[in-house]
Enzyme design. Structure first.
Site, PDB file in Angstrom:
ATOM      1  N   ASP A   1       6.657  -0.463  -1.949  1.00  0.00           N
ATOM      2  CA  ASP A   1       7.548   0.377  -1.225  1.00  0.00           C
ATOM      3  C   ASP A   1       6.448   0.889  -0.076  1.00  0.00           C
ATOM      4  OD1 ASP A   1       6.744   1.469  -3.689  1.00  0.00           O
ATOM      5  OD2 ASP A   1       7.673   3.375  -2.680  1.00  0.00           O
ATOM      6  N   ASN A   2       5.207   0.895  -0.441  1.00  0.00           N
ATOM      7  CA  ASN A   2       4.348   1.574   0.579  1.00  0.00           C
ATOM      8  C   ASN A   2       3.512   0.518   1.606  1.00  0.00           C
ATOM      9  OD1 ASN A   2       4.955   4.065  -0.386  1.00  0.00           O
ATOM     10  ND2 ASN A   2       3.543   4.247  -1.985  1.00  0.00           N
TER      11      ASN A   2
ATOM     12  N   ARG B   1       5.512  11.246  12.318  1.00  0.00           N
ATOM     13  CA  ARG B   1       4.615  10.015  12.073  1.00  0.00           C
ATOM     14  C   ARG B   1       4.941   9.017  13.240  1.00  0.00           C
ATOM     15  NH1 ARG B   1       4.510   7.669   6.252  1.00  0.00           N
ATOM     16  NH2 ARG B   1       6.781   6.906   6.452  1.00  0.00           N
TER      17      ARG B   1
ATOM     18  N   ASP C   1       2.145   5.464   4.450  1.00  0.00           N
ATOM     19  CA  ASP C   1       2.147   6.225   3.333  1.00  0.00           C
ATOM     20  C   ASP C   1       0.999   6.755   2.633  1.00  0.00           C
ATOM     21  OD1 ASP C   1       4.935   6.033   3.626  1.00  0.00           O
ATOM     22  OD2 ASP C   1       5.324   5.366   1.850  1.00  0.00           O
TER      23      ASP C   1
ATOM     24  N   ARG D   1       9.163  -2.179   4.717  1.00  0.00           N
ATOM     25  CA  ARG D   1       8.456  -2.337   3.820  1.00  0.00           C
ATOM     26  C   ARG D   1       8.883  -3.803   2.984  1.00  0.00           C
ATOM     27  NH1 ARG D   1       7.246   3.469   2.783  1.00  0.00           N
ATOM     28  NH2 ARG D   1       8.197   4.246   4.709  1.00  0.00           N
TER      29      ARG D   1
ATOM     30  N   ARG E   1      12.385  12.018   2.107  1.00  0.00           N
ATOM     31  CA  ARG E   1      12.016  13.160   2.636  1.00  0.00           C
ATOM     32  C   ARG E   1      11.548  12.822   4.287  1.00  0.00           C
ATOM     33  NH1 ARG E   1       6.084  15.004   0.559  1.00  0.00           N
ATOM     34  NH2 ARG E   1       5.296  12.933  -0.082  1.00  0.00           N
TER      35      ARG E   1
ATOM     36  N   ASP F   1      12.687  17.934  -3.013  1.00  0.00           N
ATOM     37  CA  ASP F   1      13.394  18.453  -2.124  1.00  0.00           C
ATOM     38  C   ASP F   1      13.369  18.227  -0.715  1.00  0.00           C
ATOM     39  OD1 ASP F   1      10.460  18.868  -1.640  1.00  0.00           O
ATOM     40  OD2 ASP F   1      10.341  20.899  -2.195  1.00  0.00           O
ATOM     41  N   GLY F   2      12.659  17.027  -0.415  1.00  0.00           N
ATOM     42  CA  GLY F   2      12.762  16.393   0.774  1.00  0.00           C
ATOM     43  C   GLY F   2      11.688  17.016   1.876  1.00  0.00           C
TER      44      GLY F   2
ATOM     45  N   LYS G   1       8.372  13.202   8.767  1.00  0.00           N
ATOM     46  CA  LYS G   1       8.308  13.397   7.135  1.00  0.00           C
ATOM     47  C   LYS G   1       8.312  14.641   6.936  1.00  0.00           C
ATOM     48  CE  LYS G   1       5.126  11.408   3.824  1.00  0.00           C
ATOM     49  NZ  LYS G   1       3.982  10.482   3.532  1.00  0.00           N
TER      50      LYS G   1
HETATM   51  P1  AMP Z   1       5.610   7.754  -2.161  1.00  0.00           P
HETATM   52  O1  AMP Z   1       4.771   7.606  -3.236  1.00  0.00           O
HETATM   53  O2  AMP Z   1       4.946   9.324  -1.325  1.00  0.00           O
HETATM   54  O3  AMP Z   1       5.567   6.835  -1.132  1.00  0.00           O
HETATM   55  O4  AMP Z   1       6.822   8.560  -2.481  1.00  0.00           O
HETATM   56  C1  AMP Z   1       7.850   7.564  -3.297  1.00  0.00           C
HETATM   57  C2  AMP Z   1       9.133   7.814  -3.164  1.00  0.00           C
HETATM   58  O5  AMP Z   1       9.365   9.319  -3.556  1.00  0.00           O
HETATM   59  C3  AMP Z   1       9.707   7.890  -1.580  1.00  0.00           C
HETATM   60  O6  AMP Z   1      10.621   7.431  -1.713  1.00  0.00           O
HETATM   61  C4  AMP Z   1       9.613   9.164  -1.137  1.00  0.00           C
HETATM   62  O7  AMP Z   1      10.601   9.226  -0.071  1.00  0.00           O
HETATM   63  C5  AMP Z   1       9.918   9.767  -2.622  1.00  0.00           C
HETATM   64  N1  AMP Z   1       9.436  11.433  -2.340  1.00  0.00           N
HETATM   65  C6  AMP Z   1       8.348  11.967  -2.520  1.00  0.00           C
HETATM   66  N2  AMP Z   1       8.124  13.174  -2.184  1.00  0.00           N
HETATM   67  C7  AMP Z   1       9.589  13.652  -2.131  1.00  0.00           C
HETATM   68  C8  AMP Z   1      10.008  14.859  -1.854  1.00  0.00           C
HETATM   69  N3  AMP Z   1       9.339  15.821  -2.009  1.00  0.00           N
HETATM   70  N4  AMP Z   1      11.518  14.960  -2.110  1.00  0.00           N
HETATM   71  C9  AMP Z   1      12.046  13.659  -1.749  1.00  0.00           C
HETATM   72  N5  AMP Z   1      11.796  12.486  -1.960  1.00  0.00           N
HETATM   73  C10 AMP Z   1      10.200  12.398  -2.169  1.00  0.00           C
HETATM   74 MG    MG Z   2       6.209   5.856   0.098  1.00  0.00          MG
END
Ligand code: AMP
Ligand code: MG
Length: 488
Positions: free
Chosen positions: A243-244, A170, A253, A177, A87, A119-120, A107
Site C-alpha cells: 500500500d506504500n 504532498r 509514504d 498504489r 489521514r 486520529d487522522g 496529509k
Molecule cells: P503508513 O504505514 O503510514 O502508510 O500507514 C498505514 C495506514 O494507516 C494508512 O492507511 C494510513 O492512512 C493509516 N494511518 C496512519 N496514521 C494514521 C492516523 N494518525 N490516523 C488515521 N490513520 C492513520
Molecule cells: Mg501508507
C-alpha cells in the site's frame, strides 16, 4: 492552475468524498516556491496556503473536491485487507509544466472512514522528516513525492505524550498504489479490468489501454529503476508494504525511513520491523515480492503466468543494469566487469570499516585529483584515512584498493571525465538522521529557520555550500541511531 480532476471520473466505489477537519491556529513553516512554479503560472500568494494546508475548508479554491481513497495491501508480508487514506485527502489534481498530472494531497487532514483507530493527524516529527526527505530525494534526482509546504498548529494529539499536530501538502505524480489493484481483485473483481484500462490511459498513455501485459512490464521496470536509485543514494524506505508503493515508480509514504550513514546494509530503521524485512539490503528482493503479489491480481484478467514470470525477470534485469551502471558511475568508471568488481569491493570496504556511505564516495574525487582544488573532498579523504588507520588492516586494504583503482582509471577513462561523472552522482549533502532531528526540535520550539536552512542546503546536494555546518557532513553517532518509531 489548470485542474484535472481525473480521480473523480473513476467508479465512486474507489473513494469517499468529504471535508477536511481544520487545525487550530495553523502556522506555515515552509513553502516550496520552486515546486509551486512547476505547477502553475499563478503567483504563489494567490491562495491562502496556510489556510489550505491547515485544512480550513473555507480557504479551499472552489475547484477542490477532497476525497479519501480506498485501497488494500500486504503489510510486513501479510494480507492486511482493506486500508485507505486514514489521514490524507486528495484535494485536487493539476497539470504541471511538462503536461503531467500531479496530485495535491493533504496529509494530516483529519479522520476519514479509513482511519481505523487513528486520529487522522500527523506529528510535527514525521511531517518535518517527510517534507525534507521528499525534497532531498527529488533534488538528488530520485523520483519522489514532494510537498508544497507544511504547517504546525495548536491542535493537540495524543502520541507518546500530548503533542501538536502538523500537516503537509504532498505533491506526487501518482497516489495509485499496488494495493488499489489488490483491493479491487479481492472485493470487486468485476471492476478490475476497467480500472486497469483507466490507469493505463492516465499513467501510461503511450500504451494501448488494452495492453495490460505492456502495462505490467512498465510498472515492474519503473519499480526496479526506483529501487536501484534508492540503493545508489543509500535510501532505506523502512515500510515497503504494497500500500506504500505506487504504479509510476515514485517514492511515496515516508515513515520510518533512513539514509545510510556509516554503511550498514542490515540496519533496521523501523522499530516495528522485528524481523528486518525492510532493511536497505532487502529492498530489491522486497520490490520483487511486492510485484509478485500485485501481478497475481491479473490472473482475473486472464494474464498468463508466463507473462508474469517475464515481468519479474525483467524487473531483476532492469534493477541490476541500473544499479551496476550507477555504482560504476559513483566511482567514475564506465560499466564493465573490472569496474564492477572494484565498485563492489569499495562498498564492501565501507561495510567492513563502517565508513560513511555518502562521504566516502565523495572522497574518491580527492583520491583522483592531485591539484589544489577539491578541498572539501580532500578533507573527507583525510578523515576517512584516519578512521581506516585506526582499524586493523584498514589502511592496508584501502591502499591496495586505491592502487588497483588508479590502474583501472588510467586504462579506462581520464581523471577529468571520472571526476565530472562522480560529481553528478555523489552528493555532498544528504538528510542525515541528526539533521532531521535538529530541524524537528527547532520547529517544535517555534524556530522555523533550521528547516528552511536544510531545505536550501538539500536543494543543491552536489555542490559544497557556505550555509553548511560541520554537523551536516558528519555521520550520526552510532549510539544516536535509534530505530524510528512508526508512531507518526
Ligand atoms: P503508513 O504505514 O503510514 O502508510 O500507514 C498505514 C495506514 O494507516 C494508512 O492507511 C494510513 O492512512 C493509516 N494511518 C496512519 N496514521 C494514521 C492516523 N494518525 N490516523 C488515521 N490513520 C492513520
Ligand atoms: Mg501508507
Amino acid at each position: 492552475m489548470k485542474h484535472h480532476q481525473h480521480y473523480l471520473t473513476l467508479n465512486p466505489i474507489l473513494y469517499h468524498k468529504q471535508h477536511a477537519s481544520p487545525l487550530d491556529n495553523p502556522r506555515l513553516v515552509h513553502f516550496n516556491h520552486a515546486l509551486y512554479k512547476t505547477l502553475s503560472n499563478l503567483p504563489f500568494d494567490h491562495f491562502d496556503w496556510c489556510g489550505i494546508i491547515g485544512a480550513d475548508n473555507d480557504t479551499f479554491p472552489s475547484e477542490f473536491r477532497p476525497l479519501a481513497m480506498v485501497y488494500a495491501g500486504h503489510q510486513f508480508g501479510q494480507w492486511a485487507g482493506q486500508l485507505g487514506d486514514g489521514r490524507g485527502l486528495l484535494l485536487t489534481q493539476v497539470i504541471n509544466h511538462q503536461g503531467k498530472i500531479q496530485d495535491l494531497h493533504l496529509k494530516g487532514a483529519g479522520k476519514t472512514p479509513f482511519s481505523r483507530f487513528g486520529d487522522g493527524r500527523a506529528m510535527i516529527d514525521s511531517t518535518v522528516r517527510e517534507y525534507l526527505c521528499g525534497h532531498a530525494l527529488s533534488c538528488l534526482g530520485v523520483p519522489s513525492s514532494n510537498a508544497l509546504g507544511f504547517v504546525v498548529s495548536d491542535t493537540i494529539i495524543a502520541r507518546h505524550q500530548m503533542v501538536c499536530a502538523a500537516a503537509l501538502l504532498r505533491v506526487s505524480d501518482c497516489h495509485v498504489r499496488l494495493g488499489h489493484f489488490e483491493w479491487l481483485a479481492v472485493y470487486h473483481p468485476k471492476l478490475l479490468g476497467e480500472f486497469t484500462h483507466q490507469m493505463i490511459d492516465t499513467y501510461y498513455p503511450q500504451l494501448d489501454r488494452h495492453d495490460i501485459s505492456g502495462f505490467l512490464k512498465q510498472v515492474c521496470q519503473n519499480t526496479a529503476k526506483l529501487i536501484a536509485q534508492w540503493q545508489l543514494v543509500g535510501f532505506s524506505h523502512g515500510v515497503m508494504n504494497t500500500d506504500n508503493i505506487n504504479i509510476t515508480g515514485t517514492t511515496l509514504d515516508f515513515g520510518p525511513f533512513g539514509m545510510m550513514e556509516r554503511f550498514n546494509p542490515d540496519w533496521i530503521n523501523n522499530q516495528s520491523d522485528h524481523l528486518g524485512r525492510y532493511t536497505y539490503q532487502n529492498q530489491p528482493t522486497i520490490g520483487h515480492w511486492n510485484l509478485k503479489k500485485w501481478l497475481a491480481c491479473f490472473d482475473l484478467l486472464s494474464i498468463k503466468q508466463s507473462v508474469m514470470a517475464l515481468c519479474l525477470d525483467e524487473y531483476e534485469q532492469t534493477f541490476y543494469t541500473e544499479y551496476n551502471t550507477g555504482i560504476c558511475q559513483k566511482i567514475g568508471l564506465p560499466l564493465d566487469d573490472d569496474s564492477l568488481a572494484l565498485a563492489y569491493e569499495f562498498v564492501s570496504l565501507l561495510k567492513t570499516y563502517q565508513l560513511d556511505y555518502t562521504n566516502s564516495f565523495r572522497a574518491l574525487i580527492g583520491v583522483l585529483d592531485n591539484t589544489n582544488d577539491n578541498k572539501h573532498e580532500k578533507t573527507l579523504l583525510h578523515i576517512m584515512t584516519k578512521e581506516l588507520n585506526a582499524q586493523e588492516n584498514g589502511l592496508q586494504s584501502w591502499q591496495d584498493w586505491v592502487v588497483r583503482y588508479h590502474t583501472k582509471i588510467n586504462k579506462s577513462t581520464t581523471i577529468k571525465t571520472a571526476i565530472d561523472a562522480m560529481r553528478q552522482v555523489n552528493p555532498v549533502y544528504i538528510l542525515r538522521n541528526d539533521m532531521a532531528q535538529r530541524a524537528i526540535e527547532h520547529t517544535i520550539h517555534h524556530d522555523f529557520n533550521e528547516a528552511a536552512r536544510l531545505f536550501e542546503l538539500l536543494a543543491n546536494p552536489f555542490v559544497v555550500q557556505e550555509i553548511a555546518t560541520a554537523d551536516d557532513i558528519t555521520p550520526t553517532h552510532p549510539y544516536d541511531m535509534m530505530p524510528i518509531s512508526c508512531m507518526s
